[in-house]
Design an enzyme around this catalytic site. Sequence first.
Site, PDB file in Angstrom:
ATOM      1  N   ASP A  24       0.791  -1.248   0.000  1.00 36.63           N
ATOM      2  CA  ASP A  24       0.000   0.000   0.000  1.00 36.63           C
ATOM      3  C   ASP A  24       0.823   1.299   0.000  1.00 36.63           C
ATOM      4  O   ASP A  24       0.518   2.217   0.775  1.00 36.63           O
ATOM      5  CB  ASP A  24      -0.967   0.002   1.197  1.00 36.63           C
ATOM      6  CG  ASP A  24      -2.005  -1.110   1.108  1.00 36.63           C
ATOM      7  OD1 ASP A  24      -1.953  -1.901   0.164  1.00 36.63           O
ATOM      8  OD2 ASP A  24      -2.864  -1.170   2.001  1.00 36.63           O
ATOM      9  N   LYS A 128      -7.154  -4.800  -3.008  1.00 43.74           N
ATOM     10  CA  LYS A 128      -7.966  -5.321  -1.895  1.00 43.74           C
ATOM     11  C   LYS A 128      -8.889  -4.240  -1.346  1.00 43.74           C
ATOM     12  O   LYS A 128      -8.592  -3.048  -1.458  1.00 43.74           O
ATOM     13  CB  LYS A 128      -7.050  -5.847  -0.788  1.00 43.74           C
ATOM     14  CG  LYS A 128      -6.098  -4.799  -0.276  1.00 43.74           C
ATOM     15  CD  LYS A 128      -5.129  -5.359   0.730  1.00 43.74           C
ATOM     16  CE  LYS A 128      -4.207  -4.281   1.223  1.00 43.74           C
ATOM     17  NZ  LYS A 128      -4.887  -3.157   1.884  1.00 43.74           N
ATOM     18  N   CYS A 173      -2.217  -3.190   7.539  1.00 38.38           N
ATOM     19  CA  CYS A 173      -2.078  -4.116   6.414  1.00 38.38           C
ATOM     20  C   CYS A 173      -0.818  -4.965   6.480  1.00 38.38           C
ATOM     21  O   CYS A 173      -0.847  -6.137   6.093  1.00 38.38           O
ATOM     22  CB  CYS A 173      -2.193  -3.347   5.106  1.00 38.38           C
ATOM     23  SG  CYS A 173      -3.870  -2.740   4.884  1.00 38.38           S
TER      24      CYS A 173
HETATM   25  C1  VGL Z   1      -4.893   0.391   5.663  1.00 38.72           C
HETATM   26  C2  VGL Z   1      -6.420   1.330   7.078  1.00 38.72           C
HETATM   27  C3  VGL Z   1      -7.383   1.293   6.100  1.00 38.72           C
HETATM   28  C4  VGL Z   1      -3.482  -0.063   5.436  1.00 38.72           C
HETATM   29  C5  VGL Z   1      -5.844   0.337   4.663  1.00 38.72           C
HETATM   30  O1  VGL Z   1      -3.039  -0.122   4.268  1.00 38.72           O
HETATM   31  O2  VGL Z   1      -2.786  -0.359   6.430  1.00 38.72           O
HETATM   32  N1  VGL Z   1      -5.188   0.876   6.857  1.00 38.72           N
HETATM   33  N2  VGL Z   1      -7.088   0.791   4.890  1.00 38.72           N
END
Ligand code: VGL
Length: 225
Positions: A24, A128, A173
């Site tokens: 991410d 995702k 994540c």
């Molecule tokens: C994430 C919160 C919401 C992450 C993704 O990538 O850690 N955290 N969506």
Amino acid sequence: MEISDLTIQKDIKIKKKDALIIVDMQYDFLPGGALAVENGDSIIAGINIIASKFHESLATVILTQDWHPKDHLSFASSHRNKEPGDLFTSEDEAIGPVLWPDHCVQGSKGAEFHENLQVDFARAIIRKGFNPKVDSYSAFLENDKKHETGLRGYLNTINVERLFLCGLALDYCVYYSAIDGVKFGFESNVLIDLTKGIDDPEDNISKALEDMVNKGVKFANQESF
Ligand code: VGL
Ligand code: ZN
């Protein structure tokens, strides 16, 4: 538990059956983004160096991308009288324990990878969080614990045995991906100096570290290679 309490592995030789999972590294998780992780941008250069080492060693590089529809139920804006950071858990625990600002909306600038991230080495991109009512912190398994993203099947098919995880966010994540990696039979290593955490709710990072240690996740850093 703190990062300084972790045992860091030494002298790791990257093998063909290793995969680097870069989690991410998108604008919304970086300074200036909707759900910015403090100093998230400080790890980009180091991730690029490790990614090139994996590439040279004929190991696999995989990117993950948080990828939500615009009305995702994990967004505080999808609920009445809720703010980002408010506690909320849906009945099936597919959403929660907190609500987020709108982030990583499909096709938006915030969902793009940072322009300085070296993405050319990636063999696959796992998206995702696309189900409007189910979040997916893990790169393997959605938060309802029912639906897989396909990453396990992909890694098994190409004979990957060992994972190295880096990116954002350490206590969401990266954490969930690492423990699911172990659960699915992969040796899972978190590159602890190439990740940053959100730490919301309070002490979330400490709890995530402790749980990872207890579940057999290993730790390495840039000097381990
Ligand atoms: C994430 C919160 C919401 C992450 C993704 O990538 O850690 N955290 N969506
Ligand atoms: Zn998200």
